[in-house]
Design a protein around this motif. Structure first.
Motif, mmCIF file in Angstrom:
data_model
loop_
_atom_site.group_PDB
_atom_site.id
_atom_site.type_symbol
_atom_site.label_atom_id
_atom_site.label_comp_id
_atom_site.label_asym_id
_atom_site.label_seq_id
_atom_site.Cartn_x
_atom_site.Cartn_y
_atom_site.Cartn_z
ATOM 1 N N ALA A 107 21.916 -25.912 -10.533
ATOM 2 C CA ALA A 107 21.881 -24.761 -9.632
ATOM 3 C C ALA A 107 20.456 -24.246 -9.488
ATOM 4 O O ALA A 107 19.572 -24.600 -10.272
ATOM 5 C CB ALA A 107 22.779 -23.645 -10.167
ATOM 6 N N SER A 137 22.726 -24.683 -19.849
ATOM 7 C CA SER A 137 21.718 -24.966 -18.829
ATOM 8 C C SER A 137 20.359 -25.264 -19.428
ATOM 9 O O SER A 137 19.998 -24.726 -20.474
ATOM 10 C CB SER A 137 21.581 -23.761 -17.895
ATOM 11 O OG SER A 137 22.819 -23.453 -17.298
ATOM 12 N N GLN A 197 24.365 -24.307 -5.687
ATOM 13 C CA GLN A 197 24.982 -24.891 -6.879
ATOM 14 C C GLN A 197 25.689 -26.189 -6.518
ATOM 15 O O GLN A 197 26.207 -26.348 -5.419
ATOM 16 C CB GLN A 197 25.985 -23.871 -7.439
ATOM 17 C CG GLN A 197 26.727 -24.299 -8.652
ATOM 18 C CD GLN A 197 27.685 -23.209 -9.136
ATOM 19 O OE1 GLN A 197 27.839 -22.172 -8.507
ATOM 20 N NE2 GLN A 197 28.328 -23.443 -10.246
ATOM 21 N N VAL A 216 22.852 -16.668 -8.373
ATOM 22 C CA VAL A 216 22.957 -18.110 -8.127
ATOM 23 C C VAL A 216 22.861 -18.292 -6.618
ATOM 24 O O VAL A 216 23.679 -17.770 -5.866
ATOM 25 C CB VAL A 216 24.291 -18.672 -8.667
ATOM 26 C CG1 VAL A 216 24.366 -20.175 -8.431
ATOM 27 C CG2 VAL A 216 24.449 -18.346 -10.146
ATOM 28 N N TYR A 233 27.881 -22.217 -18.245
ATOM 29 C CA TYR A 233 27.242 -23.531 -18.155
ATOM 30 C C TYR A 233 26.089 -23.605 -19.144
ATOM 31 O O TYR A 233 25.203 -22.746 -19.118
ATOM 32 C CB TYR A 233 26.692 -23.764 -16.738
ATOM 33 C CG TYR A 233 27.743 -23.733 -15.663
ATOM 34 C CD1 TYR A 233 28.421 -24.890 -15.291
ATOM 35 C CD2 TYR A 233 28.053 -22.545 -15.007
ATOM 36 C CE1 TYR A 233 29.382 -24.859 -14.297
ATOM 37 C CE2 TYR A 233 29.010 -22.518 -14.007
ATOM 38 C CZ TYR A 233 29.669 -23.671 -13.657
ATOM 39 O OH TYR A 233 30.627 -23.643 -12.672
ATOM 40 N N ARG A 273 23.165 -29.469 -2.802
ATOM 41 C CA ARG A 273 23.547 -28.193 -3.402
ATOM 42 C C ARG A 273 24.176 -27.302 -2.348
ATOM 43 O O ARG A 273 23.609 -27.102 -1.292
ATOM 44 C CB ARG A 273 22.328 -27.496 -3.995
ATOM 45 C CG ARG A 273 21.817 -28.200 -5.216
ATOM 46 C CD ARG A 273 20.715 -27.401 -5.839
ATOM 47 N NE ARG A 273 20.304 -28.057 -7.074
ATOM 48 C CZ ARG A 273 19.371 -27.595 -7.863
ATOM 49 N NH1 ARG A 273 18.722 -26.499 -7.554
ATOM 50 N NH2 ARG A 273 19.055 -28.217 -8.965
#
Length: 103
Positions: free
Chosen positions: A50, A77, A45, A42, A75, A20
């Motif tokens: 993430a 999620s 990611q 965030v 996104y 990530r």
């Protein structure tokens, strides 16, 4: 001979298939309840997921739309883990900018 204890976060990293990338982006968790939004940050990611930071008292559902204005992408999620004010999510696809979002 005993094996030294490995911190929980290190064990979790061993199961990751992708590294990530550390980022610092503002985001909005859009729930299905009258398009309500929960602000988040965030922290890192990659293309399939993430790590998010949310307010400790935020009530984040198991599935939601994560909109990141700087990316211009929403996104789909799914929560994979929760720890205090951090949430790990898996992405299940993308959408364009939500129509009712301000950013």
């Amino acid at each position: 001979m005993t094996t030294p204890a490995i911190p929980l976060d290190v064990k979790a990293d061993e199961h990751r298939h992708e590294h990530r990338q550390r980022v610092l982006k503002g985001g909005a968790i859009i729930t299905g309840l009258q398009n309500s939004e929960i602000s988040c940050t965030v922290r890192n990611q990659h293309e399939s997921g993430a790590e998010l930071r949310v307010a400790p008292d935020a009530r984040v559902p198991d599935r939601f739309l994560l909109y990141i204005p700087v990316d211009g992408i929403a996104y789909r999620s799914e929560v994979r883990w929760r720890r205090n004010d951090r949430i790990g999510v898996k992405f299940n696809g993308t959408e364009g900018k939500p129509k009712l979002h301000y950013g």
